[in-house]
Design a protein around this motif. Structure first.
Motif: not given
Length: 152
Positions: A18-22, A28-36, A61-70, A146-151
């Motif tokens: 599982k790949k989460f883009d926060f 990002a491609d291949g990730f599940t998007g998760v908003s706050a 960052g770029k892609g899944e690392l361009s944003d995060a949840v704080q 904050s966290i940008s992504s979890i795999e």
């Protein structure tokens, strides 16, 4: 003494990934998007236990690392929860823009003092109750965490 050999038949394709883009800037491609604002629901199998205690932020960052949840406060009651079958999992975490953040999972410190933009590290942990609970706290008092992504 007799040794018994056991044949492992499970293939790597059956392993859970599982790949989460926060954050709120897209997924990002291949990730599940998760908003706050994504609260936990059993139908999705993931989400924040209290969305009012996290907010979307940008990251360097770029892609899944361009944003995060704080995380507004560091507490297990504000965790990101993911339903998983009981087992042992390798978890990779990438921070957003932090001076220092520590990551807790299953109620215990796993990664301490992750520092800088998109700091990344991983740990292995057992899940014994059907759900991984993970959150960040400030590594330095008074600084954002904050966290940008979890795999998984």
């Amino acid at each position: 003494m007799t040794l018994k050999l056991v044949k492992i038949t499970e293939s790597y394709s059956s392993l859970i990934t599982k790949k989460f883009d926060f954050g709120g800037l897209g997924t990002a491609d291949g990730f599940t998007g998760v908003s706050a604002s994504d609260g936990y629901s059993s139908s999705k199998g993931y989400g924040f236990s209290d969305p009012s205690k996290v907010e979307n932020v940008t990251a360097g960052g770029k892609g899944e690392l361009s944003d995060a949840v704080q995380f507004i406060t560091g507490s297990s009651i504000h965790a990101f929860n993911v339903d998983l079958p009981d087992g042992v999992y390798r978890i990779s975490v990438t921070t957003g823009d932090v001076k220092s953040a520590s990551v807790y999972a299953e109620g215990y410190a796993q990664l301490l003092f992750m520092t800088g933009v998109n700091a990344s590290d991983s740990f292995t942990i057992p899940v014994t109750d059907g759900q991984l609970n993970i959150y960040a706290i400030a590594g330095i008092s008074g600084t954002p965490f904050s966290i940008s992504s979890i795999e998984i």
